[in-house]
Design a protein around this motif. Structure first.
Motif, PDB file in Angstrom:
ATOM      1  N   LEU A   3       0.770  -1.230   0.019  1.00 14.70           N
ATOM      2  CA  LEU A   3      -0.044   0.026  -0.057  1.00 14.70           C
ATOM      3  C   LEU A   3       0.821   0.929   0.083  1.00 14.70           C
ATOM      4  O   LEU A   3       0.538   2.304  -0.660  1.00 14.70           O
ATOM      5  N   LYS A   4       2.077   1.173   0.656  1.00 16.82           N
ATOM      6  CA  LYS A   4       2.866   2.275   0.710  1.00 16.82           C
ATOM      7  C   LYS A   4       4.234   1.913   0.121  1.00 16.82           C
ATOM      8  O   LYS A   4       5.021   1.141   0.803  1.00 16.82           O
ATOM      9  N   HIS A   5       4.782   2.370  -1.108  1.00 15.61           N
ATOM     10  CA  HIS A   5       5.954   1.819  -1.808  1.00 15.61           C
ATOM     11  C   HIS A   5       7.316   2.480  -1.076  1.00 15.61           C
ATOM     12  O   HIS A   5       7.037   3.551  -0.386  1.00 15.61           O
ATOM     13  N   ARG A   6       7.987   1.622  -1.053  1.00 15.12           N
ATOM     14  CA  ARG A   6       9.487   2.280  -0.316  1.00 15.12           C
ATOM     15  C   ARG A   6      10.057   3.211  -1.246  1.00 15.12           C
ATOM     16  O   ARG A   6      10.317   3.167  -2.586  1.00 15.12           O
ATOM     17  N   THR A   7      10.600   4.353  -0.700  1.00 14.17           N
ATOM     18  CA  THR A   7      11.253   5.210  -1.448  1.00 14.17           C
ATOM     19  C   THR A   7      12.759   5.646  -0.803  1.00 14.17           C
ATOM     20  O   THR A   7      12.792   5.336   0.394  1.00 14.17           O
ATOM     21  N   VAL A  43      15.079  -3.058   0.330  1.00 16.35           N
ATOM     22  CA  VAL A  43      14.611  -3.152  -0.949  1.00 16.35           C
ATOM     23  C   VAL A  43      14.576  -5.041  -1.214  1.00 16.35           C
ATOM     24  O   VAL A  43      13.720  -5.532  -1.753  1.00 16.35           O
ATOM     25  N   ARG A  44      15.608  -5.481  -0.775  1.00 12.96           N
ATOM     26  CA  ARG A  44      15.679  -6.888  -0.707  1.00 12.96           C
ATOM     27  C   ARG A  44      14.763  -7.782   0.093  1.00 12.96           C
ATOM     28  O   ARG A  44      14.058  -8.827  -0.356  1.00 12.96           O
ATOM     29  N   TYR A  45      14.420  -7.048   1.095  1.00 13.65           N
ATOM     30  CA  TYR A  45      13.280  -7.398   1.928  1.00 13.65           C
ATOM     31  C   TYR A  45      11.837  -7.386   1.353  1.00 13.65           C
ATOM     32  O   TYR A  45      11.182  -8.432   1.218  1.00 13.65           O
ATOM     33  N   ASP A  46      11.676  -6.300   0.530  1.00 15.04           N
ATOM     34  CA  ASP A  46      10.480  -6.059  -0.220  1.00 15.04           C
ATOM     35  C   ASP A  46      10.234  -7.023  -1.308  1.00 15.04           C
ATOM     36  O   ASP A  46       9.281  -7.820  -1.619  1.00 15.04           O
ATOM     37  N   ALA A  47      11.280  -7.410  -1.946  1.00 12.60           N
ATOM     38  CA  ALA A  47      11.485  -8.479  -2.931  1.00 12.60           C
ATOM     39  C   ALA A  47      10.893  -9.822  -2.369  1.00 12.60           C
ATOM     40  O   ALA A  47      10.208 -10.572  -3.034  1.00 12.60           O
ATOM     41  N   TRP A  48      11.693 -10.337  -1.379  1.00 16.51           N
ATOM     42  CA  TRP A  48      11.324 -11.407  -0.584  1.00 16.51           C
ATOM     43  C   TRP A  48       9.645 -11.413  -0.434  1.00 16.51           C
ATOM     44  O   TRP A  48       9.233 -12.691  -0.356  1.00 16.51           O
ATOM     45  N   PHE A  83       1.827  -7.330  11.970  1.00 18.87           N
ATOM     46  CA  PHE A  83       3.026  -8.064  12.334  1.00 18.87           C
ATOM     47  C   PHE A  83       3.865  -6.686  11.812  1.00 18.87           C
ATOM     48  O   PHE A  83       4.132  -6.088  10.941  1.00 18.87           O
ATOM     49  N   ILE A  84       4.772  -6.347  12.861  1.00 15.82           N
ATOM     50  CA  ILE A  84       5.721  -5.337  12.904  1.00 15.82           C
ATOM     51  C   ILE A  84       7.255  -5.736  12.451  1.00 15.82           C
ATOM     52  O   ILE A  84       7.610  -6.554  13.527  1.00 15.82           O
ATOM     53  N   SER A  85       7.657  -5.197  11.646  1.00 17.30           N
ATOM     54  CA  SER A  85       8.991  -5.685  11.325  1.00 17.30           C
ATOM     55  C   SER A  85       9.992  -4.565  11.109  1.00 17.30           C
ATOM     56  O   SER A  85       9.844  -3.426  10.437  1.00 17.30           O
ATOM     57  N   ASN A  86      11.224  -4.638  11.757  1.00 12.07           N
ATOM     58  CA  ASN A  86      12.335  -3.810  11.772  1.00 12.07           C
ATOM     59  C   ASN A  86      13.396  -4.375  10.991  1.00 12.07           C
ATOM     60  O   ASN A  86      14.071  -5.087  11.477  1.00 12.07           O
ATOM     61  N   VAL A  87      13.622  -3.957   9.630  1.00  9.14           N
ATOM     62  CA  VAL A  87      14.664  -4.600   8.906  1.00  9.14           C
ATOM     63  C   VAL A  87      15.955  -4.029   8.958  1.00  9.14           C
ATOM     64  O   VAL A  87      16.266  -2.868   9.157  1.00  9.14           O
ATOM     65  N   LYS A  88      16.852  -5.217   9.189  1.00  5.78           N
ATOM     66  CA  LYS A  88      18.228  -4.671   9.529  1.00  5.78           C
ATOM     67  C   LYS A  88      18.976  -5.587   8.285  1.00  5.78           C
ATOM     68  O   LYS A  88      18.604  -6.692   8.033  1.00  5.78           O
ATOM     69  N   HIS A  89      19.872  -4.886   7.660  1.00  2.00           N
ATOM     70  CA  HIS A  89      20.770  -5.604   6.718  1.00  2.00           C
ATOM     71  C   HIS A  89      22.171  -5.871   7.155  1.00  2.00           C
ATOM     72  O   HIS A  89      23.169  -5.471   6.728  1.00  2.00           O
TER      73      HIS A  89
END
Length: 101
Positions: A3-7, A43-48, A83-89
């Motif tokens: 619903l809200k794309h990443r920028t 971005v990798r998380y979004d693709a996954w 579900f809340i996720s905090n992405v770390k790379h």
């Protein structure tokens, strides 16, 4: 469904523009690296997440203040359970483990 794309953040856009044009201090280099690495991981998380075969609604880049600096999170809603996720790379392989209580 996203619903809200990443920028890219404004700070990342600016540092990407300035990096080839000026000499960054070590602190500025580290900040730019951290921003770039974090965005790449998101971005990798979004693709996954897009590749998963589950119905969900995704809101990216939500900012929450939790007793200190803002935290950027992702909110997923599937089967009426948020579900809340905090992405770390981070480098390496990591996995979640469910513990029986």
């Amino acid at each position: 469904m996203i619903l809200k794309h990443r920028t890219e953040s404004d700070e990342l856009k600016i540092t990407n523009f300035l990096e080839p044009r000026m000499n960054f201090s070590e602190k500025e280099k580290q900040r730019h690296y951290s921003l770039r690495k974090g965005y790449e991981g998101e971005v990798r998380y979004d693709a996954w997440m897009t590749g998963l075969e589950i119905e969900n609604l995704t809101l990216n880049d939500l900012l929450f203040e939790m007793g200190g600096p803002f935290t950027k999170l992702i909110l997923l809603s599937s089967c009426r359970i948020p579900f809340i996720s905090n992405v770390k790379h981070y480098e390496g392989d990591y996995y979640y483990e469910v513990r029986a209580s």
